[in-house]
Enzyme design. Structure first.
Site, PDB file in Angstrom:
ATOM      1  N   ASP A 198      30.688  16.903 -16.729  1.00 33.86           N
ATOM      2  CA  ASP A 198      30.733  18.092 -17.599  1.00 33.86           C
ATOM      3  C   ASP A 198      29.799  17.891 -18.790  1.00 33.86           C
ATOM      4  OD1 ASP A 198      31.425  20.585 -18.477  1.00 33.86           O
ATOM      5  OD2 ASP A 198      33.546  20.160 -18.778  1.00 33.86           O
ATOM      6  N   HIS A 339      32.154  28.538 -10.686  1.00 32.86           N
ATOM      7  CA  HIS A 339      32.438  28.501 -12.129  1.00 32.86           C
ATOM      8  C   HIS A 339      31.181  28.570 -12.996  1.00 32.86           C
ATOM      9  CE1 HIS A 339      34.274  27.477 -15.911  1.00 32.86           C
ATOM     10  NE2 HIS A 339      33.663  26.307 -15.983  1.00 32.86           N
TER      11      HIS A 339
HETATM   12  C1  HEM Z   1      39.890  23.006 -17.442  1.00 34.80           C
HETATM   13  C2  HEM Z   1      39.026  23.995 -17.487  1.00 34.80           C
HETATM   14  C3  HEM Z   1      37.576  23.839 -17.187  1.00 34.80           C
HETATM   15  C4  HEM Z   1      36.940  22.954 -16.363  1.00 34.80           C
HETATM   16  C5  HEM Z   1      37.559  21.898 -15.477  1.00 34.80           C
HETATM   17  C6  HEM Z   1      35.518  23.209 -16.475  1.00 34.80           C
HETATM   18  C7  HEM Z   1      34.539  22.506 -15.803  1.00 34.80           C
HETATM   19  C8  HEM Z   1      33.190  22.717 -15.932  1.00 34.80           C
HETATM   20  C9  HEM Z   1      32.171  21.945 -15.280  1.00 34.80           C
HETATM   21  C10 HEM Z   1      32.414  20.764 -14.358  1.00 34.80           C
HETATM   22  C11 HEM Z   1      30.978  22.470 -15.634  1.00 34.80           C
HETATM   23  C12 HEM Z   1      29.598  21.994 -15.180  1.00 34.80           C
HETATM   24  C13 HEM Z   1      28.935  21.107 -16.176  1.00 34.80           C
HETATM   25  C14 HEM Z   1      27.960  21.793 -17.073  1.00 34.80           C
HETATM   26  O1  HEM Z   1      27.232  22.691 -16.619  1.00 34.80           O
HETATM   27  O2  HEM Z   1      27.925  21.454 -18.256  1.00 34.80           O
HETATM   28  C15 HEM Z   1      31.239  23.581 -16.522  1.00 34.80           C
HETATM   29  C16 HEM Z   1      30.267  24.383 -17.100  1.00 34.80           C
HETATM   30  C17 HEM Z   1      30.556  25.481 -17.895  1.00 34.80           C
HETATM   31  N1  HEM Z   1      31.780  25.966 -18.237  1.00 34.80           N
HETATM   32 FE1  HEM Z   1      33.559  25.170 -17.743  1.00 34.80          FE
HETATM   33  N2  HEM Z   1      35.330  24.253 -17.338  1.00 34.80           N
HETATM   34  C18 HEM Z   1      36.548  24.670 -17.794  1.00 34.80           C
HETATM   35  C19 HEM Z   1      36.793  25.693 -18.687  1.00 34.80           C
HETATM   36  C20 HEM Z   1      35.875  26.584 -19.135  1.00 34.80           C
HETATM   37  C21 HEM Z   1      36.151  27.746 -19.941  1.00 34.80           C
HETATM   38  C22 HEM Z   1      37.539  28.164 -20.446  1.00 34.80           C
HETATM   39  C23 HEM Z   1      34.958  28.369 -20.174  1.00 34.80           C
HETATM   40  C24 HEM Z   1      34.687  29.636 -20.939  1.00 34.80           C
HETATM   41  C25 HEM Z   1      35.465  30.705 -20.866  1.00 34.80           C
HETATM   42  C26 HEM Z   1      33.931  27.577 -19.539  1.00 34.80           C
HETATM   43  C27 HEM Z   1      32.586  27.851 -19.585  1.00 34.80           C
HETATM   44  C28 HEM Z   1      31.611  27.064 -19.032  1.00 34.80           C
HETATM   45  C29 HEM Z   1      30.184  27.292 -19.232  1.00 34.80           C
HETATM   46  C30 HEM Z   1      29.549  28.384 -20.088  1.00 34.80           C
HETATM   47  C31 HEM Z   1      29.538  26.298 -18.505  1.00 34.80           C
HETATM   48  C32 HEM Z   1      28.031  26.116 -18.393  1.00 34.80           C
HETATM   49  C33 HEM Z   1      27.464  27.002 -17.323  1.00 34.80           C
HETATM   50  C34 HEM Z   1      25.953  26.882 -17.259  1.00 34.80           C
HETATM   51  O3  HEM Z   1      25.325  27.009 -18.307  1.00 34.80           O
HETATM   52  O4  HEM Z   1      25.434  26.683 -16.164  1.00 34.80           O
HETATM   53  N3  HEM Z   1      34.514  26.514 -18.904  1.00 34.80           N
HETATM   54  N4  HEM Z   1      32.599  23.724 -16.686  1.00 34.80           N
END
Ligand code: HEM
Length: 489
Positions: A198, A339
């Site tokens: 992440d 996601h």
């Molecule tokens: C337990 C809850 C969550 C998990 C396990 C999770 C996991 C991840 C993972 C593995 C990534 C990919 C790594 C990265 O691109 O930096 C990611 C990216 C991201 N997550 Fe989450 N996340 C969670 C909650 C959230 C929430 C609540 C939001 C917003 C409402 C969010 C927004 C984002 C965004 C904006 C990205 C980057 C997407 C991109 O720019 O490509 N995440 N998340």
């Protein structure tokens, strides 16, 4: 209020977590209420301000860490950080009633819980989310302290307790909840609890960050993150002048049901020629997230994990969902519902509707909490210990940032729909529906059968609270929020 364009970003003025991220192996969040002796609290705050870690300090700390790593000395450099943020109820309690012009912040997250899709019950037309009690009462502020180890952070916590006389009859803060987050151990370091790397993709901010690597999303204007700067959705000069260089901090207390998530992957491997069931399960996990556990994005590594790509910061974010340039309705490489595609569709909306997602970018910080899986949890495939993500995002307008991502993108089955795929489904990781959580589903998990629906038997991320805070600039903390006049008296 001034209408002049502010001077260039000064890293001395901005709290360190926002643009650079407090370096941490562990982080303690202290959520508090301010006592009725508000003026004593505000005068004691003057003693906390010098301890608040600025962005300039974080840049120095990061250099010290890099030098230490390069010198191959054992152990970690002793480093600690401290930042503070206030909710609307906290600002109001202190008498700061200026309109900061953000409806979500003013109303608070509790009032938003139902619209965010959090589970709960309704009685007498009042929605009561399934949150821990601390977040169902006003939380005025949060102080968070980061460091290389628990001992370093504990020293800082004691300083804070002394400043606000915690434990004494005239304490000026009442702690409502303390949560300790820890980066996961060894090779899981940097990975969230489902196992995926992440913290890879955060927007690069004009006037602060260097240019992103070729192929990565373009820089965003500083006002997407910082209030009062170019790119802020509220015209520059319209908010109270003390909000300049602050940012709204959305905090979410998110529990993750890891054994249950793993069992779902195990039971539903993607079946492609040549894939073992284990590989098929790993592939399904990657299709739900949009990246492999290593961090390699599906848009660049659609069929097989590429750990070298995942680890390479010059390449692991260099994609815009344009690899299928001949057919942007295709989700062969990455499902629309995945996601990372839901929460940052990159060029998708531009290609389909000419829309730019730059204003919807957020900077994510946060840290894991809770223990590693026990053998019993693995065997019984059932969560016994609370674990998850202390989610933190920064944005200048909550309705464009966190609120928009959760409500209008992750929770909407039609979002990114287009000819051929009108309902891509919910974000499998965070998409939620409080009307019926078992109706969650997506299409596109199987690249060979892109219209097949995949139903999710349950949610694997369970919100148990949170709040919208404002993280002020250091000059605002010093000159407007803390009351130096009482110290002098
Ligand atoms: C337990 C809850 C969550 C998990 C396990 C999770 C996991 C991840 C993972 C593995 C990534 C990919 C790594 C990265 O691109 O930096 C990611 C990216 C991201 N997550 Fe989450 N996340 C969670 C909650 C959230 C929430 C609540 C939001 C917003 C409402 C969010 C927004 C984002 C965004 C904006 C990205 C980057 C997407 C991109 O720019 O490509 N995440 N998340």
């Amino acid at each position: 209020m001034s209408t002049a364009t502010p001077s260039p970003i000064d890293p001395q003025n901005i709290q360190g977590d926002i643009l650079s991220g407090l370096p941490k192996k562990t982080e303690t969040y202290i959520f508090f209420q301010i006592s009725d002796d508000v003026s004593a609290f505000r005068s004691q705050l003057t003693h906390l301000v010098p301890l608040v870690t600025s962005t300039a300090q974080v840049l120095k700390d990061r250099d010290a860490i890099a030098n230490h790593k390069q010198s191959k000395k054992p152990g970690l450099v002793e480093i600690s950080g401290l930042n503070i943020a206030f909710s609307q109820s906290g600002l109001t309690k202190m008498g700061l009633t200026d309109d900061v012009q953000d409806a979500g912040f003013k109303a608070g997250m509790l009032a938003d819980a139902q619209a965010l899709g959090d589970a709960g019950t309704t009685a007498n037309s009042k929605f009561d989310p399934n949150w821990v009690p601390a977040f169902k009462n006003p939380v005025h502020g949060v102080i968070f302290l980061s460091g290389d180890c628990h001992a370093t952070v504990s020293k800082r916590v004691r300083q804070v307790e002394q400043i606000f006389k915690v434990g004494a009859h005239d304490a000026t803060i009442h702690e409502v909840l303390r949560i300790v987050g820890d980066v996961r151990p060894d090779k899981e370091s940097g990975h969230e609890h489902f196992g995926f790397l992440d913290g890879i993709s955060n927007p690069s901010v004009q006037g602060f960050d260097s240019a992103p690597p070729p192929g990565a999303p373009a820089q965003v204007q500083p006002g997407v993150i910082l209030l009062g700067r170019d790119g802020d959705s509220v015209p520059v000069g319209s908010r109270p002048s003390w909000t300049l260089d602050g940012s709204f901090l959305a905090f979410r207390y998110l529990f993750q049901l890891v054994p249950e998530f793993n069992e779902f992957l195990e039971k539903n491997p993607v079946q492609l020629p040549g894939l073992t069931p284990k590989e098929g399960s790993e592939f399904l996990g990657a299709r739900l997230v949009g990246r492999w556990k290593s961090g390699a994005p599906l848009d660049l590594a659609p069929l097989k994990d590429d750990p070298a790509l995942g680890a390479d910061s010059q390449r692991n974010n260099s994609f815009n969902y344009t690899a299928d340039s001949t057919d942007f309705t295709s989700q062969t490489r990455c499902p629309f519902a995945a996601h990372v595609r839901k929460t940052n569709p990159r060029n998708d909306l531009k290609q389909a509707f000419g829309a730019d997602v730059a204003k919807n970018r957020i900077i994510r910080r946060g840290v894991q909490f809770g223990p590693e899986l026990t053998e019993l949890e693995k065997k019984e495939k059932k969560t016994q210990n609370g674990r998850g993500l202390l989610f933190v995002s920064y944005q200048s307008t909550l309705a464009n940032g966190f609120q928009f991502l959760q409500k209008s993108w992750a929770n909407q089955e039609t979002f990114l729909g287009r000819a051929g795929v009108t309902k891509p489904g919910l974000d499998p990781i965070i998409g939620q529906s409080n009307t019926d959580p078992t109706l969650r589903e997506m299409v596109g998990s199987d690249p060979d059968h892109p219209t097949n629906q995949l139903k999710f038997p349950q949610e694997w991320v369970v919100p148990r609270g949170g709040e919208y805070f404002f993280s002020p600039s250091i000059p605002a903390l010093r000159d407007t929020i803390a009351e130096a006049v009482h110290i002098a008296a």
